[in-house]
Scaffold this active site. Structure first.
Site, PDB file in Angstrom:
ATOM      1  CG  PHE A 131      -2.028   0.935   1.181  1.00 31.79           C
ATOM      2  CD1 PHE A 131      -3.247   0.550   0.640  1.00 31.79           C
ATOM      3  CD2 PHE A 131      -1.887   2.230   1.636  1.00 31.79           C
ATOM      4  CE1 PHE A 131      -4.307   1.441   0.578  1.00 31.79           C
ATOM      5  CE2 PHE A 131      -2.943   3.126   1.578  1.00 31.79           C
ATOM      6  CZ  PHE A 131      -4.161   2.730   1.052  1.00 31.79           C
ATOM      7  CE  LYS A 233      -8.095  -0.003   4.584  1.00 29.58           C
ATOM      8  NZ  LYS A 233      -6.657  -0.063   4.310  1.00 29.58           N
TER       9      LYS A 233
HETATM   10  C1  PLP Z   1      -5.867   1.169   4.207  1.00 33.66           C
HETATM   11  C2  PLP Z   1      -4.408   1.008   4.384  1.00 33.66           C
HETATM   12  C3  PLP Z   1      -3.625   2.023   4.945  1.00 33.66           C
HETATM   13  C4  PLP Z   1      -4.262   3.341   5.279  1.00 33.66           C
HETATM   14  O1  PLP Z   1      -3.479   4.183   6.030  1.00 33.66           O
HETATM   15  P1  PLP Z   1      -4.144   5.473   6.691  1.00 33.66           P
HETATM   16  O2  PLP Z   1      -3.025   6.170   7.323  1.00 33.66           O
HETATM   17  O3  PLP Z   1      -5.200   4.993   7.638  1.00 33.66           O
HETATM   18  O4  PLP Z   1      -4.798   6.264   5.601  1.00 33.66           O
HETATM   19  C5  PLP Z   1      -2.283   1.774   5.168  1.00 33.66           C
HETATM   20  N1  PLP Z   1      -1.723   0.586   4.818  1.00 33.66           N
HETATM   21  C6  PLP Z   1      -2.454  -0.405   4.252  1.00 33.66           C
HETATM   22  C7  PLP Z   1      -1.819  -1.697   3.892  1.00 33.66           C
HETATM   23  C8  PLP Z   1      -3.812  -0.209   4.006  1.00 33.66           C
HETATM   24  O5  PLP Z   1      -4.521  -1.166   3.432  1.00 33.66           O
END
Ligand code: PLP
Length: 422
Positions: A131, A233
């Site tokens: 991500f 989530k």
């Molecule tokens: C959804 C997600 C995030 C989101 O990070 P935020 O700081 O809450 O916006 C980070 N890493 C992964 C792997 C995710 O799926």
């Protein structure tokens, strides 16, 4: 494979021990919600709790509520409630800030820890399709350290699990992986990879955004070092609800994290000029916590109260397998390419398909009440939340997908228009 029917799916629902849990959620009529992996559905209890927090605790209690309504200890209390879902112990988890911010804290902690014992280790290994925020936060910390004349760290990206062993060279300080990949749903064997990293002298950071509440996680059993993850989530904590952070007990006292705000201080209300970290996990707090949003996290965690992650996992695999089987049965001949492992040992709780017009197909699905989401490149992502998805929903979603592909109804101008969030 035998031919599957709607009656088969209804029979699976009739046998499903988790079926009653769906009633804990508010789900709009006519919607099949397959995006609980981006934003979990709303627990019914959230509305009354929000009203209570706003009107009573804030409106009437005012400043007194920090003590009388348990506000001050809320991050820690929620951390302890979450701990049982991820194989963590008492006072090892704290709910606070965002996943991105928490990653910054634990990455700094892990690098400092390594600096003390193996200063020649200057590489952080992660995955190209991790991500992006995880990679961006890493790049930011690397630049920060370097811009003040400090150590030069390097982020090395592997192309996938097959390249992991070769990447764990003697200069690796930290292995930063997302346990279940957001694009493909591939799940690492946490214990095996952690042992592999430790054998090469690297410490591990696991991102559990697509694992917490979706698959069983055993952080202590795996001997992991650090973990972060979000609560909005699969944990149903509400839009932008605070994230969590876990540190193995063996590392907790060894490090002061760099976002050393007053909430991480041993005596925040002594108002001392010097920082003195709180014992244990509370030192990972930074500033004043968003209480209204944290209160919603509790409603989300409560939806797991009468089940456990083994039961959730069993249904999750049934749902994803059924979806794959039905797509194979009903949608053969369309250009759909499965991008999720068939091997259940490496599958999270989502199924992805690439389609040349993936974006438009997803918009056409949403217009028909089936809500998955779309991720570049071309990936249609279907998330299966065992607490509220029925087997009959899977049947209906595939029937609508088939109809959209057959009639090419996705090929209308409004389905090609992109909003800011896909
Ligand atoms: C959804 C997600 C995030 C989101 O990070 P935020 O700081 O809450 O916006 C980070 N890493 C992964 C792997 C995710 O799926």
């Amino acid at each position: 494979m035998t031919h599957l029917t709607l009656a088969d799916c209804r029979a699976m629902d009739a046998r499903d021990p988790l079926a009653p849990l769906r009633d804990q959620f508010t789900l709009p009529a006519g919607v099949i919600y397959l995006d609980g992996n981006s934003l979990g559905a709303m627990p019914k209890a959230a509305l009354a709790r929000a009203q209570e927090v706003i009107t009573q605790e804030w409106g009437t209690g005012l400043i007194r509520s920090w003590n009388t309504a348990g506000w001050f200890e809320l991050s820690r209390r929620l951390g302890n409630q979450l701990a049982r879902l991820i194989g963590a112990g008492e006072d090892e988890v704290i709910v606070t800030d965002t996943t991105s911010t928490n990653l910054f804290k634990v990455l700094a902690a892990a690098l400092r820890q390594q600096q003390g014992v193996a200063p020649q280790r200057r590489v952080i290994v992660s995955e190209r399709n991790n991500f992006p925020t995880d990679l961006y936060m890493t790049q930011g910390l690397i630049e920060l350290l370097q811009s003040f004349g400090g150590a030069r760290y390097e982020l090395k990206l592997i192309d996938g699990p097959q390249d992991l062993a070769a990447a764990l060279t003697p200069d690796v300080a930290v292995l930063l992986l997302t346990h279940v990949n957001y694009q493909t749903g591939f799940m690492y064997d946490m214990a095996e990879v952690t042992a592999q990293a430790h054998a090469q002298g690297a410490v591990t950071i696991w991102d559990l955004c697509h694992s917490a509440g979706a698959v069983p996680v055993d952080l202590n059993g795996a001997g992991a070092d650090y973990a972060v993850g979000c609560t909005y989530k699969y944990l149903n904590g509400g839009p932008g609800s605070p994230a969590f952070l876990w540190v193995h007990a063996r590392h907790q006292e060894g490090f002061t994290q760099p976002l050393s705000g007053w909430w991480g201080h041993a005596r925040p209300f002594a108002m001392e000029p010097g920082y003195d970290p709180h014992a244990g996990i509370k030192r990972y707090l930074c500033g004043t916590q968003p209480i209204a949003s944290l209160a919603m996290v509790e409603c989300g965690l409560d939806t797991f109260a009468v089940t456990d992650m083994q039961a959730v996992r069993a249904k999750s695999l049934q749902l994803t397998t059924l979806f794959m089987d039905l797509v194979a049965q009903e949608c053969a001949g369309f250009p759909l390419r499965l991008n999720t492992p068939v091997d259940t040992r490496h599958r999270g709780s989502q199924v992805g398909y690439e389609h040349p017009q993936g974006f438009a197909v997803v918009q056409a699905l949403i217009a028909r009440g089936v809500i998955p989401d779309y991720r570049e490149p071309r990936i249609m992502r279907f998330g299966f939340t065992p607490l509220y998805i029925r087997f009959e929903d899977v049947w209906n979603a595939v029937a609508i997908l088939k109809d959209i592909l057959l009639t090419k109804s996705w090929d209308q101008p409004q389905f090609h228009q992109r909003g800011a969030v896909t």
